[in-house]
Design an enzyme around this catalytic site. Structure first.
Site, short mmCIF file in Angstrom:
data_model
loop_
_atom_site.label_atom_id
_atom_site.label_comp_id
_atom_site.label_asym_id
_atom_site.label_seq_id
_atom_site.Cartn_x
_atom_site.Cartn_y
_atom_site.Cartn_z
CE1 TYR A 199 -4.05 1.99 0.52
CE2 TYR A 199 -2.75 3.15 2.16
CZ TYR A 199 -3.88 3.06 1.37
OH TYR A 199 -4.84 4.06 1.42
CE LYS A 211 -3.47 4.87 -1.76
NZ LYS A 211 -4.54 5.38 -2.62
N1 NAD Z 1 -10.27 5.28 4.22
C1 NAD Z 1 -9.05 5.68 4.59
O1 NAD Z 1 -8.71 5.67 5.78
C2 NAD Z 1 -8.06 6.17 3.58
C3 NAD Z 1 -6.89 6.79 4.06
C4 NAD Z 1 -5.96 7.24 3.14
C5 NAD Z 1 -6.18 7.08 1.79
N2 NAD Z 1 -7.32 6.45 1.36
C6 NAD Z 1 -7.49 6.30 -0.08
O2 NAD Z 1 -8.69 6.92 -0.48
C7 NAD Z 1 -9.25 6.21 -1.61
C8 NAD Z 1 -10.69 5.85 -1.31
O3 NAD Z 1 -10.72 5.01 -0.17
P1 NAD Z 1 -12.07 4.58 0.57
O4 NAD Z 1 -11.78 4.57 2.00
O5 NAD Z 1 -13.21 5.35 0.03
O6 NAD Z 1 -12.15 3.06 0.09
P2 NAD Z 1 -13.44 2.18 -0.33
O7 NAD Z 1 -12.98 0.77 -0.31
O8 NAD Z 1 -14.61 2.58 0.48
O9 NAD Z 1 -13.68 2.65 -1.84
C9 NAD Z 1 -12.77 2.35 -2.86
C10 NAD Z 1 -13.55 2.32 -4.17
O10 NAD Z 1 -12.62 2.04 -5.23
C11 NAD Z 1 -13.29 1.17 -6.12
N3 NAD Z 1 -12.33 0.43 -6.91
C12 NAD Z 1 -11.46 -0.52 -6.49
N4 NAD Z 1 -10.79 -1.01 -7.53
C13 NAD Z 1 -11.23 -0.36 -8.64
C14 NAD Z 1 -10.92 -0.44 -10.02
N5 NAD Z 1 -10.02 -1.31 -10.48
N6 NAD Z 1 -11.57 0.39 -10.86
C15 NAD Z 1 -12.50 1.26 -10.41
N7 NAD Z 1 -12.84 1.37 -9.12
C16 NAD Z 1 -12.21 0.56 -8.24
C17 NAD Z 1 -14.12 0.24 -5.23
O11 NAD Z 1 -15.16 -0.40 -5.97
C18 NAD Z 1 -14.63 1.22 -4.19
O12 NAD Z 1 -15.88 1.76 -4.57
C19 NAD Z 1 -8.33 5.01 -1.84
O13 NAD Z 1 -7.40 5.34 -2.83
C20 NAD Z 1 -7.64 4.85 -0.51
O14 NAD Z 1 -6.39 4.23 -0.64
C21 NAD Z 1 -8.27 6.01 2.22
#
Ligand code: NAD
Length: 254
Positions: free
Chosen positions: A159, A163
């Site tokens: 991960y 990133k």
């Molecule tokens: N939630 C956290 O704590 C957090 C912290 C830092 C960064 N992020 C980043 O923020 C972003 C969103 O995270 P989230 O918490 O909403 O996650 P989530 O799992 O709720 O949503 C991720 C979405 O990405 C979609 N997805 C996955 N693979 C895909 C693909 N190949 N094509 C199209 N869509 C795809 C999934 O269907 C899902 O709807 C991610 O990049 C995550 O790494 C999240």
């Protein structure tokens, strides 16, 4: 909604990928409420339709199924939006996956899948949007990175690597595209409660550990992220490019 012109996104044509995820759906609602013309994309059409149905009638977004790791599908989806709307003002990529394990136990599949969704897909999206926006004379690209672009948490070999590389890719893209009026940035948020972090945060010990590492002592809320996305898309953010904006209550200072 009355809005300061510095933060105005009304009428902007915006693609949101990963739009039905925890953060993607909230960003989509935030932009939709402020009058952006949205095209929401994610892996499942049915979930996209559900999300679109939750918008009020006059703000109902378009939807399109898209796997961001499918190079040809990405090119077609981005080009089709620009053709249909006559322009593409912004792309917000909120797709991502999260697989954690110590390096010695991390499977090749988990490592490669993480790179595909968190790095290669964002590259396909950036490239497709850059071609259209460069020709049009401007645009905004925003990816969701993470504090893991900087922080080296144990078990985050896949991960954090994905990133960190994403944060570097946007720097190069930003430099190349600056003369064309296209900005490329990322949000580096701390842990937010979403389906992605459900398992981590439902364990009281791990939740306490996460909180103990955030100097402001709380998780990142969706609103914290909206403000940054709005800024990067709106006129107020026009001179910001190549940055990973850490929205993290001080997590990257630790
Ligand atoms: N939630 C956290 O704590 C957090 C912290 C830092 C960064 N992020 C980043 O923020 C972003 C969103 O995270 P989230 O918490 O909403 O996650 P989530 O799992 O709720 O949503 C991720 C979405 O990405 C979609 N997805 C996955 N693979 C895909 C693909 N190949 N094509 C199209 N869509 C795809 C999934 O269907 C899902 O709807 C991610 O990049 C995550 O790494 C999240």
């Amino acid at each position: 909604m009355q809005c300061d012109p510095l933060f105005e996104v009304k009428g902007m044509v915006v693609i949101v990928t990963g739009a039905t995820g925890g953060i993607g759906a909230q960003i989509s609602r935030c932009l939709g409420m402020r009058g952006a013309r949205l095209v929401l994309m994610d892996l499942e059409q049915e979930t996209l339709d559900c999300l679109a149905d939750s918008f009020p009638g006059d703000a109902k977004p378009q939807t399109r199924r898209l796997d961001i790791c499918d190079e040809e599908a990405v090119d077609n989806a981005v080009r089709d939006v620009a053709k249909k709307h006559g322009r593409l003002d912004a792309l917000v990529n909120a797709a991502g996956i999260y697989r954690v394990a110590p390096i010695a136990e991390l499977s090749s599949a988990d490592f490669l899948d993480t790179m595909a969704v968190n790095l290669t897909g964002p590259f396909f999206l950036t490239r497709a949007a850059a071609r259209i926006m460069s020709e049009a004379g401007g645009g905004r690209i925003v990816h969701l990175a993470s504090v893991s672009s900087l922080v080296s948490n144990p078990e985050y070999g896949a991960y954090a690597t994905s990133k960190a590389a994403l944060s570097q890719m946007i720097r190069v893209a930003a430099r190349e595209l600056a003369p064309k009026g296209v900005t490329v940035n990322a949000i580096g948020q701390a842990v937010t409660e979403t389906p992605l972090t459900q398992k981590l945060l439902s364990d009281p010990e791990r939740r306490a550990d996460v909180l103990s590492q955030i100097p402001m002592g709380r998780l990142c809320e969706p609103e914290d992220i909206f403000a940054a996305v709005l800024f990067l898309l709106a006129p107020g953010g026009a001179f910001v490019t190549g940055q990973t904006l850490y929205i993290d209550g001080g997590r990257t200072l630790v």
